[in-house]
Design an enzyme around this catalytic site. Sequence first.
Site, PDB file in Angstrom:
ATOM      1  N   HIS A  22      19.896  14.906  39.110  1.00  0.00           N
ATOM      2  CA  HIS A  22      20.561  15.744  40.119  1.00  0.00           C
ATOM      3  C   HIS A  22      21.761  16.469  39.502  1.00  0.00           C
ATOM      4  CE1 HIS A  22      18.450  14.476  43.796  1.00  0.00           C
ATOM      5  NE2 HIS A  22      18.271  13.342  43.134  1.00  0.00           N
ATOM      6  N   CYS A  58      14.761  16.990  41.029  1.00  0.00           N
ATOM      7  CA  CYS A  58      14.259  15.661  41.376  1.00  0.00           C
ATOM      8  C   CYS A  58      12.864  15.752  41.994  1.00  0.00           C
ATOM      9  CB  CYS A  58      15.256  14.923  42.265  1.00  0.00           C
ATOM     10  SG  CYS A  58      15.030  13.137  42.141  1.00  0.00           S
ATOM     11  N   GLU A  65      23.335  18.841  40.607  1.00  0.00           N
ATOM     12  CA  GLU A  65      24.299  19.322  41.614  1.00  0.00           C
ATOM     13  C   GLU A  65      25.492  18.383  41.766  1.00  0.00           C
ATOM     14  OE1 GLU A  65      21.316  18.092  42.214  1.00  0.00           O
ATOM     15  OE2 GLU A  65      21.147  17.091  44.152  1.00  0.00           O
TER      16      GLU A  65
HETATM   17  N1  GLN Z   1      11.016  10.871  46.405  1.00  0.00           N
HETATM   18  C1  GLN Z   1      11.151  11.055  45.014  1.00  0.00           C
HETATM   19  C2  GLN Z   1      11.398   9.744  44.289  1.00  0.00           C
HETATM   20  O1  GLN Z   1      11.747   8.768  44.893  1.00  0.00           O
HETATM   21  C3  GLN Z   1      12.270  12.036  44.690  1.00  0.00           C
HETATM   22  C4  GLN Z   1      13.625  11.554  45.085  1.00  0.00           C
HETATM   23  C5  GLN Z   1      14.658  12.641  45.102  1.00  0.00           C
HETATM   24  O2  GLN Z   1      14.326  13.821  45.090  1.00  0.00           O
HETATM   25  N2  GLN Z   1      15.913  12.277  45.148  1.00  0.00           N
HETATM   26  O3  GLN Z   1      11.240   9.662  43.112  1.00  0.00           O
END
Ligand code: GLN
Length: 542
Positions: free
Chosen positions: A510, A383, A512
């Site tokens: 994600h 992410c 995970e």
């Molecule tokens: N801050 C980044 C976004 O909003 C990544 C978010 C995250 O890693 N969950 O896109």
Amino acid sequence: MKYIFVTGGVVSSLGKGLAAASIGTLLEHRGLSTLMQKFDPYLNVDPGTMSPYQHGEVYVLDDGAETDLDLGHYERFTSGVLSRMNNLTSGQVFDAVIKSERRGDYLGKTVQFIPHVTDEIKRRMHLVTEQNPLTDVLITEIGGTVGDMEGLLFIEALRQFALEVGKENVCFIHVTLLPYIKAAGEVKTKPTQQSVAKLRELGIQPDIIICRTEADLDEDNRRKIAMFCNVERKNVVAFRDVAHSIYECPLDLRRDKIDRLVVDKIGLGHSPPPALEDWEKFVQRVVKPKHRVSVAVAGKYIVLQDAYKSIYESLIHAGAHHDTKVHIIRIDAEAVEDHGAKAVIGDVDGILVPGGFGDRGIEGKILAAQYARENNIPFFGICLGMQIATIEYARNICGLASANSTEFDKLTMHPVICLQEEQKGIEDMGATMRLGSCESILFAGTKASDLYQNADRIHERHRHRYEFNSDYQDRLQEAGLVISCVSAEEGLVEIVELPNHPYYMACQFHPEFKSKPNKPHPLFSGFIEAVLKNSLSCENSD
Ligand code: GLN
């Protein structure tokens, strides 16, 4: 449907969620279909807006619900795929009641905690029951500790619910602590007695008491607890501190045959004993692996045990798959900023940059990604980690020195990561999160496609606002960054990788949230495979 309710007594952080999840594991291994859920007495509608310092990780479900991290345990310990219906908070309950009141649904009655709030909790229980007709057992964990004022309405609702569905279909399990007083050399049962007394005062007689103990639970204490808590002696179950891994918990609870006690209580005694061989083998590989590697996780909430919970668990799953213990080195990304990557992560076998929000430590994460890329150290970005990898590549390979995400620099000349609205030139930015499962297309011939065994389409969970900026796609690709996956609907970049590197993989979703003990996520598995190779080749060259 049959129902198990798991309450907690004496103190919080008892491992109540793990106890509930372990019961789920055991029942599933008896061939029963289970579904797990959590009631959280706090007033937040969901934990999505809570700081990780307050709450640890926010666990995201397929349907985009932002939930308590215990739901992560549930999905890892059982095969049930959960939905937003499975995490009920007081915030949701009150919100629903007040909305009904405003709509006039109560026909002029005085709206009260009992029956209106408790009815709303029961309505949710019945709805979950109706929506899951094939489930044999619904396991509900009640957050907090019995005696907390804020949990009272949930407890009262459960008492009523058990009467409505028939007590023979319900099993109440109370998880408590037996403190060990070192000076006296004794395990004490009084707090357990008092906490069960509190529960009985509220009209609930637990059927089974799970006692968290450091030491073992001797016969005297079992008898004492049984006598004073009004349960049969065999229904006093020990839940010892496990030596190595949370995945030992189901095996520990099985020693006192908790699953048998449960099925006998709810009339499912005909189910066969649990076939736990695969689980035991997995635990063996976690506890006594052949190899050992180190992985630096360079993040922001690194002091918190629970902030990256699912990532740590996914590393364990992938490690077990490769017979490898993954020693996780938690690195504060700001330390990389202050001391340089070589000094802080110079001797690790792999580097992982997890998700995150806000600009603290961002430059340190960029340095970590650069260090991994330049020194052929396996790298996995998740992410925010993918956004970091993109920024690093744009700055150091494409020569766009000021490349950044508009999350950290609104006015950057090169917004390689930005909001979709910004990409489309929309002024009024809602900046809504992309949440939950989304379908993506994998490109054949890429490392990612290999790892997913040449699947055309994958479904992964998201939780972010910012996206790879398609205006820079050609430039980055020409410079060697490979885009191996895009979202099916909008073509948003989902995975980037580098071909001439042992493992340089970064995904916008994600992974995970979809890794399981005997089914590690392919991107984690590929990462650990490369990390192990890297570690073995370093050993050989020593
Ligand atoms: N801050 C980044 C976004 O909003 C990544 C978010 C995250 O890693 N969950 O896109």
